[in-house]
Design an enzyme around this catalytic site. Structure first.
Site: not given
Ligand SMILES: NC(=O)C1=CN([C@@H]2O[C@H](COP(=O)(O)OP(=O)(O)OC[C@H]3O[C@@H](n4cnc5c(N)ncnc54)[C@H](OP(=O)(O)O)[C@@H]3O)[C@@H](O)[C@H]2O)C=CC1
Ligand SMILES: C[C@H](O)[C@@H]1OC(=O)[C@H](O)[C@@H]1O
Length: 254
Positions: A144, A157, A161
């Site tokens: 990401s 999160y 990534k």
């Protein structure tokens, strides 16, 4: 000849969103496709139907990527069905938005287990199969833009990534001698189920759109071309790379 003719591609988290667009995209490029998914049986079946409509063979295998045995089972079933594994697209992921100071322990652990450890075990299982086959292959992690920048409600999160991005760099070194290329795609904000609730906030959505030089949020299909490219022999000398697919959002400071 189609770019992925004769290849078998595995895609995790392909019942919806980016995974599904990638699965259909690689099928349209000539690959047979095995998909993993977690809960949506009907959507997974619909994805297989789209793969078959593209003239390729498709198979759905249900499983939670957080469990290491899901990865070995997924690869085993792919080999039983289609004989080999050429490409692994490790895409499955979750992003339960939450503030930092009161983040529940279980939310942190689950997000790490699904996004990072799930990707790790999937890539490891596919790489072992590719080494056994002896003719190389490709690993593609759906990381990401969040590997490079932060998010107030994504403290659990964004490290996953960044971890996937780093994993592709290290596996590129570990697996180069086996002719296995390892790369990541870094999507920006793509309209899918994962952020439906977050982007239902009209002000936030307008703010996100305004930050993107190409003038729109992404669609899942925007990832298909970059993933097909990295899976294909057109990318034969590309490994350890990270490809931003964000409409220019990352570089837009002022
Ligand atoms: N949308 C975005 O803006 C961005 C997304 N990404 C990444 O792209 C990837 C795909 O997300 P996106 O398409 O947006 O989201 P979606 O919610 O649309 O799709 C997520 C997919 O992952 C599957 N999945 C979730 N948990 C598990 C699990 N434990 N085991 C197996 N499969 C699982 C879901 O399966 P099921 O539905 O069957 O439960 C579904 O197929 C994620 O890794 C995400 O972090 C990266 C950057 C931006
Ligand atoms: C789910 C979010 O909208 C999305 O996830 C990412 O990885 C992007 O950076 C966005 O924040």
């Amino acid at each position: 000849m189609k770019l992925l003719a004769g290849k078998t591609v595995l895609v995790t988290g392909a019942s919806t969103g980016i995974g599904r667009a990638a699965a259909v995209g690689v099928a349209q490029a000539g690959a047979d496709v095995v998909i993993n998914y977690h809960s949506r049986d009907d959507d997974a079946a619909a994805c297989v139907a789209e793969i078959e409509a593209a003239g390729q063979r498709g198979l759905a295998v249900k499983g939670d990527v957080a469990a290491p045995e899901t990865a070995t089972e997924f690869v085993t079933k792919a080999v039983e069905a289609f004989g080999k594994v050429d490409v692994m697209v490790s895409n499955a992921g979750i992003c339960p938005f939450h503030s930092f100071l009161d983040m529940p322990v279980e939310t942190v652990q689950r997000t790490m287990q699904v996004n990072l450890l799930g990707g790790y075990f999937m890539c490891q299982a596919a790489a072992n199969q590719m080494v056994k086959q002896g003719h190389g292959g490709a690993l593609i992690a759906v990381s990401s833009i969040s590997a490079l920048v932060g998010g107030e409600y994504q403290t659990h999160y964004t490290p996953t990534k960044a971890g996937l991005h780093s994993l592709m760099q290290s596996t590129a070194i570990a697996l180069g001698k086996h002719k296995i290329r390892c790369n990541s795609v870094l999507p920006g904000t793509i309209l899918t189920e994962i952020n439906k609730e977050d982007l239902a906030d009209v002000e936030k959505r307008k703010y996100m759109e305004a930050r993107i030089p190409l003038g729109r949020l992404g669609q899942a299909e925007d990832l298909a071309g970059p993933i097909v490219f990295l899976a294909s022999d057109m990318a034969a000398y590309v490994t350890g790379a990270a490809l931003l697919v964000d409409g220019g959002a990352f570089v837009n400071l002022q």
